[in-house]
Motif scaffolding. Structure first.
Motif, PDB file in Angstrom:
ATOM      1  N   LYS A  57       0.824  -1.202   0.000  1.00 26.37           N
ATOM      2  CA  LYS A  57       0.000   0.000   0.000  1.00 26.37           C
ATOM      3  C   LYS A  57       0.862   1.258   0.000  1.00 26.37           C
ATOM      4  CE  LYS A  57      -3.457  -2.614   2.561  1.00 26.37           C
ATOM      5  NZ  LYS A  57      -4.066  -2.843   3.873  1.00 26.37           N
ATOM      6  N   MET A  58       2.008   1.189   0.669  1.00 25.08           N
ATOM      7  CA  MET A  58       2.856   2.377   0.732  1.00 25.08           C
ATOM      8  C   MET A  58       3.557   2.651  -0.590  1.00 25.08           C
ATOM      9  SD  MET A  58       2.186   3.560   3.603  1.00 25.08           S
ATOM     10  CE  MET A  58       3.317   4.922   3.541  1.00 25.08           C
ATOM     11  N   LEU A  59       3.471   1.723  -1.546  1.00 21.90           N
ATOM     12  CA  LEU A  59       4.018   1.998  -2.885  1.00 21.90           C
ATOM     13  C   LEU A  59       3.232   3.123  -3.569  1.00 21.90           C
ATOM     14  CD1 LEU A  59       4.727  -1.603  -4.245  1.00 21.90           C
ATOM     15  CD2 LEU A  59       6.394   0.103  -3.507  1.00 21.90           C
ATOM     16  N   ALA A  60       2.029   3.367  -3.070  1.00 21.08           N
ATOM     17  CA  ALA A  60       1.249   4.481  -3.627  1.00 21.08           C
ATOM     18  C   ALA A  60       1.907   5.822  -3.337  1.00 21.08           C
ATOM     19  CB  ALA A  60      -0.169   4.455  -3.046  1.00 21.08           C
ATOM     20  N   LEU A  61       2.776   5.860  -2.304  1.00 26.69           N
ATOM     21  CA  LEU A  61       3.422   7.121  -1.945  1.00 26.69           C
ATOM     22  C   LEU A  61       4.348   7.638  -3.056  1.00 26.69           C
ATOM     23  CD1 LEU A  61       3.939   9.347   0.113  1.00 26.69           C
ATOM     24  CD2 LEU A  61       5.614   7.833   1.217  1.00 26.69           C
ATOM     25  N   PRO A  62       5.339   6.858  -3.499  1.00 27.52           N
ATOM     26  CA  PRO A  62       6.184   7.374  -4.582  1.00 27.52           C
ATOM     27  C   PRO A  62       5.416   7.571  -5.899  1.00 27.52           C
ATOM     28  CG  PRO A  62       6.705   5.080  -4.118  1.00 27.52           C
ATOM     29  CD  PRO A  62       5.809   5.550  -3.021  1.00 27.52           C
ATOM     30  N   ILE A  63       4.402   6.711  -6.137  1.00 28.82           N
ATOM     31  CA  ILE A  63       3.619   6.863  -7.366  1.00 28.82           C
ATOM     32  C   ILE A  63       2.840   8.179  -7.337  1.00 28.82           C
ATOM     33  CG2 ILE A  63       1.710   5.896  -8.700  1.00 28.82           C
ATOM     34  CD1 ILE A  63       2.656   3.122  -7.798  1.00 28.82           C
ATOM     35  N   SER A  64       2.277   8.491  -6.144  1.00 30.95           N
ATOM     36  CA  SER A  64       1.516   9.730  -6.034  1.00 30.95           C
ATOM     37  C   SER A  64       2.411  10.951  -6.175  1.00 30.95           C
ATOM     38  CB  SER A  64       0.779   9.769  -4.694  1.00 30.95           C
ATOM     39  OG  SER A  64       1.710   9.749  -3.624  1.00 30.95           O
ATOM     40  N   LEU A  92      -3.373   7.169   3.072  1.00 25.72           N
ATOM     41  CA  LEU A  92      -2.114   6.640   3.613  1.00 25.72           C
ATOM     42  C   LEU A  92      -2.010   6.899   5.113  1.00 25.72           C
ATOM     43  CD1 LEU A  92       0.435   7.604   0.800  1.00 25.72           C
ATOM     44  CD2 LEU A  92      -0.471   5.335   1.321  1.00 25.72           C
ATOM     45  N   LEU A  93      -2.392   8.068   5.540  1.00 28.07           N
ATOM     46  CA  LEU A  93      -2.343   8.376   6.980  1.00 28.07           C
ATOM     47  C   LEU A  93      -3.291   7.483   7.776  1.00 28.07           C
ATOM     48  CD1 LEU A  93      -2.174  12.277   6.805  1.00 28.07           C
ATOM     49  CD2 LEU A  93      -0.379  10.738   7.646  1.00 28.07           C
ATOM     50  N   ALA A  94      -4.483   7.194   7.212  1.00 31.97           N
ATOM     51  CA  ALA A  94      -5.441   6.317   7.899  1.00 31.97           C
ATOM     52  C   ALA A  94      -4.893   4.892   8.018  1.00 31.97           C
ATOM     53  CB  ALA A  94      -6.766   6.321   7.144  1.00 31.97           C
ATOM     54  N   GLU A 124       7.739   1.701  15.326  1.00 30.85           N
ATOM     55  CA  GLU A 124       7.150   3.005  15.640  1.00 30.85           C
ATOM     56  C   GLU A 124       7.901   4.123  14.918  1.00 30.85           C
ATOM     57  OE1 GLU A 124       6.931   3.550  19.821  1.00 30.85           O
ATOM     58  OE2 GLU A 124       5.491   1.920  20.143  1.00 30.85           O
ATOM     59  N   ASN A 125       9.240   4.041  14.919  1.00 26.64           N
ATOM     60  CA  ASN A 125      10.032   5.055  14.211  1.00 26.64           C
ATOM     61  C   ASN A 125       9.755   5.025  12.710  1.00 26.64           C
ATOM     62  OD1 ASN A 125      11.185   5.806  16.647  1.00 26.64           O
ATOM     63  ND2 ASN A 125      12.973   4.465  16.391  1.00 26.64           N
ATOM     64  N   THR A 126       9.600   3.809  12.169  1.00 30.95           N
ATOM     65  CA  THR A 126       9.294   3.671  10.740  1.00 30.95           C
ATOM     66  C   THR A 126       7.954   4.297  10.400  1.00 30.95           C
ATOM     67  OG1 THR A 126      10.577   1.617  10.650  1.00 30.95           O
ATOM     68  CG2 THR A 126       9.027   2.014   8.850  1.00 30.95           C
ATOM     69  N   PHE A 127       6.965   4.054  11.290  1.00 29.01           N
ATOM     70  CA  PHE A 127       5.641   4.621  11.045  1.00 29.01           C
ATOM     71  C   PHE A 127       5.655   6.150  11.155  1.00 29.01           C
ATOM     72  CE2 PHE A 127       3.683   0.384  12.483  1.00 29.01           C
ATOM     73  CZ  PHE A 127       3.615  -0.056  11.168  1.00 29.01           C
ATOM     74  N   ARG A 128       6.436   6.694  12.066  1.00 28.73           N
ATOM     75  CA  ARG A 128       6.541   8.160  12.163  1.00 28.73           C
ATOM     76  C   ARG A 128       7.089   8.744  10.855  1.00 28.73           C
ATOM     77  NH1 ARG A 128       8.870   7.070  17.411  1.00 28.73           N
ATOM     78  NH2 ARG A 128       7.317   7.400  19.062  1.00 28.73           N
ATOM     79  N   LEU A 131       6.089  11.288   5.494  1.00 27.76           N
ATOM     80  CA  LEU A 131       6.146  11.201   4.032  1.00 27.76           C
ATOM     81  C   LEU A 131       4.751  11.191   3.412  1.00 27.76           C
ATOM     82  CD1 LEU A 131       9.027   8.584   3.587  1.00 27.76           C
ATOM     83  CD2 LEU A 131       9.150  11.060   3.223  1.00 27.76           C
ATOM     84  N   SER A 132       3.765  10.677   4.148  1.00 23.83           N
ATOM     85  CA  SER A 132       2.406  10.603   3.618  1.00 23.83           C
ATOM     86  C   SER A 132       1.785  11.982   3.417  1.00 23.83           C
ATOM     87  CB  SER A 132       1.526   9.765   4.556  1.00 23.83           C
ATOM     88  OG  SER A 132       1.994   8.427   4.615  1.00 23.83           O
TER      89      SER A 132
END
Length: 418
Positions: free
Chosen positions: A274-281, A311-313, A366-370, A375-376
């Protein structure tokens, strides 16, 4: 019939036995007369009256006492203790012990007799416990074999325990014989760890024999050091039980570490796609820059904002799941933490490492999610900034128009009248 002989001997006043003959010279009493009548048809195997005479009101009796399997008289319990059958674990029948005034058909047993019977029972139990038994080589004892396993540089050893019984055994107490009875009872064959308990008590006996192997009578050593044997057995059993429990705890720790590590890794794995949508967006900023109309830019900006919100949700949901997993981990490991001081040092170290590793993995998540949350925001924020830069004039004109309309709506109508 042996009881008739004992009754006559007692009626005669339990005289001293010399050469297997009890002699009496004294007045004739009703007890003696009744006992003599009972012994009229006495079988030779149970003894015989070899002389009986009465003169001047005195009665003379010489009673030949039995000395075979049908009956035997012992002058003392110490003589009984040297009987060969005791070394085979067999307490003789049809016996009379003069210094105790006791026959085996009497209801009450003196303490020395109880002690000898416990020794006989010990011989029986040890014969059942030993790794090997030789009952034929000696007429008066069993040869029992016990062994010690190799210990470091020490090779395995086998010990021979002859069960010679003598009067020296009478001064020692055999306690907690029920322990051996329980271990060797066939009804308990299906109980857990029974074979291990047998092995431990064999090793305890072998250890005592090894310690005193220079002594002549090793069976006396076993009886004398019986309390030490029991103490060694209990210590070994406690160590085994603790070791078994600790091994179980160790396996549980290892399994828990694998389970929680897998679940925590799965939390990140679930959103990796799902986080692959970040660089695509973010790549959507290029068409936004090249857009030809404000409406087209508006649609692109709205789409980028929606991507950021989704992404934040997703990240918020995964953060909650991670917290639930870490809370579950703490609940499970609280019991281990409370008992950590009761565990061996090696297990304590393993427990601390497990807790540290899982907590470290949770903190890394937790650090990764922050970072991912930060980035989101980029798609929506970046789209807004690019649109503002490209269509600043339009945006400014729109703002001025809105403010003018708002200001006009706030003018009192009286000022607009002709």
């Amino acid at each position: 019939m042996f009881s008739y002989v004992v009754a006559l001997y007692r009626a005669m006043g339990s005289p001293l036995i010399q050469g297997g003959v009890a002699s009496y010279e004294g007045p004739s009493t009703p007890e003696i007369i009744a006992a003599l009548q009972s012994c009229q048809n006495l079988q030779p195997a149970f003894g015989r009256i070899q002389h009986q005479d009465e003169h001047d009101g005195l009665l003379e009796i010489e009673l030949r006492l039995p000395s075979n399997e049908f009956g035997r008289f012992y002058t003392s319990v110490y003589e009984l203790a040297r009987t060969g059958s005791l070394g085979k674990g067999l307490f003789p029948k049809n016996i009379y012990v003069s210094d105790l005034a006791w026959a085996d058909f009497d209801d009450d047993e003196p303490e020395p007799i109880k002690a000898l019977k416990r020794v006989c029972r010990l011989v029986e139990l040890l014969a059942m416990l030993a790794i090997g038994v030789d009952k034929e080589s000696s007429p008066d004892a069993c040869n029992l074999f016990f062994a010690l396993p190799p210990d470091g540089a020490k090779p395995p050893r086998t010990f021979l325990l002859p069960t010679h019984v003598d009067d020296q055994l009478l001064g020692h107490e055999l306690r907690h014989m029920s322990l051996l009875e329980e271990i060797l009872n066939r009804k308990n064959e299906n109980k857990a760890h029974l074979s291990e308990r047998k092995l431990m008590i064999r090793m305890a006996i072998a250890s005592v024999i090894e310690k005193f192997e220079s002594e002549k009578n090793l069976f006396l050593v076993v009886v004398r050091e019986w309390n030490e044997i029991l103490s060694t057995y209990r210590a070994n059993l406690q160590t085994y039980v603790y070791g078994f429990s600790f091994e179980k705890v160790r396996r549980e720790l290892a399994q828990a570490e694998i389970d929680y590590g897998t679940k925590l890794s799965g939390v990140l794995g679930d959103i990796a796609g799902k986080m692959l949508a970040l660089p695509i967006s973010l790549a959507g900023l290029l068409p936004l820059k090249n857009s030809s109309s404000p409406f087209e830019a508006f649609v692109l900006v709205l789409g980028m904002i929606v991507v950021s919100v989704i992404l934040l949700a997703i990240l918020h949901n995964q953060i909650l799941q991670t917290k639930r997993l870490l809370h579950s981990f703490n609940v499970v490991f609280d019991d281990f933490k409370d008992k950590i001081k009761t565990y061996p040092p090696k297990l304590q170290r393993l427990l601390r490492i497990t807790i540290h590793q899982v907590e470290k993995q949770g903190q890394t998540l937790e650090n990764t999610f922050r970072l991912l949350k930060a980035l989101s925001w980029l798609p929506g924020t970046g789209a807004v900034l690019v649109a503002l830069v490209k269509y600043w004039d339009v945006f400014w004109t729109a703002i001025v128009t809105v403010l003018s309309i708002s200001a006009a709506s706030n003018i009192d109508p009286i000022f607009l009248a002709p």
